[in-house]
Design an enzyme around this catalytic site. Structure first.
Site, PDB file in Angstrom:
ATOM      1  CE  LYS A  59      30.534  20.944 -59.597  1.00  0.00           C
ATOM      2  NZ  LYS A  59      31.728  20.196 -60.022  1.00  0.00           N
ATOM      3  CG  ASP A 134      36.766  16.580 -64.341  1.00  0.00           C
ATOM      4  OD1 ASP A 134      37.933  16.896 -64.589  1.00  0.00           O
ATOM      5  OD2 ASP A 134      35.942  17.418 -63.892  1.00  0.00           O
ATOM      6  CE  LYS A 158      37.257  20.374 -65.468  1.00  0.00           C
ATOM      7  NZ  LYS A 158      37.115  19.969 -64.054  1.00  0.00           N
TER       8      LYS A 158
HETATM    9 MG   LIG Z   1      34.003  17.730 -63.020  1.00  0.00          MG
END
Ligand SMILES: [Mg+2]
Length: 218
Positions: A59, A134, A158
């Site tokens: 991150k 994303d 996802k």
């Molecule tokens: Mg991500």
């Protein structure tokens, strides 16, 4: 997702085959969030490298940025790393992203706003490191537009973000046709949700190691 699961059982065909996969193995990566101390991160990354995770995701946010990256890169000059910014930056931070090029990252995940495709295209045209979208891809239409605009060189898929397995497969196929590799991300799914992600991640164009937690987690 229920329909896919039911169809798999009724036809007695494993879900990954029904989705069109020809593999039965999925490489997975390790992920590390912001920690209290840099030393804690370095020790966690060291363990993941020892365990032979094929890539490590870090991150990245203001205050946990270039110094963190420099320390990790210094300790692991040859391993595969990428960073996830979770929309923490703006195009005005271009100078920062130019500096990131020197760290030879596999990609920068979602650097800019969650609903942006245009600024990402501009950023990608200005830096060498691949941009991965994303949050910006919540629907196959967004994927088609990102491909047309050249907003990224990777797409994180996802099922929970894009509206299930049918949309996830459409996005995978669109990216494959455009020569853009994908990988399966994770959002702290239950074991049931993760099982669907595993089946999906076996499709051919998911070439970068997935964010699927080791089964010990479940
Ligand atoms: Mg991500």
């Amino acid at each position: 997702m229920t329909w896919w699961n039911l169809a798999s059982r009724v036809r007695e065909v494993p879900l990954h085959r029904l989705l069109g996969a020809t593999r039965d193995r999925v490489p997975v990566g390790a992920d590390f969030g912001v920690m209290d101390r840099l030393d804690d991160l370095l020790s966690a990354v060291g363990k993941a490298v020892e365990q032979r995770f094929p890539r490590v995701k870090l991150k990245f946010r203001p205050g946990w940025d270039l110094d963190m990256l420099r320390a990790v890169r210094k300790q692991h000059p040859r391993e595969t790393f990428h960073i996830d910014c979770n929309s923490g930056y703006r195009l005005a931070d271009l100078a920062l992203f130019r500096q990131i090029d020197e760290f030879r990252l596999a990609m920068i995940e979602q650097p800019l706003a969650h609903d942006d495709l245009v600024d990402h295209a501009r950023l990608q045209s200005e830096i060498r490191t691949p941009v991965c979208l994303d949050e910006s891809i919540a629907h196959p239409r967004h994927a088609a537009q990102a491909l047309a605009l050249k907003s990224c060189l990777y797409v994180n898929v996802k099922p929970g973000r894009v509206g299930g397995l049918t949309n996830a497969k459409i996005i995978h196929d669109l990216c494959q046709q455009a020569g853009i590799p994908c990988w399966v991300g994770g959002m702290l799914e239950s074991a049931t949700g993760a099982a669907a992600c595993v089946a999906l991640a076996m499709l051919d164009n998911f070439t970068y190691p997935a964010d699927i937690f080791p089964s010990a987690r479940f």
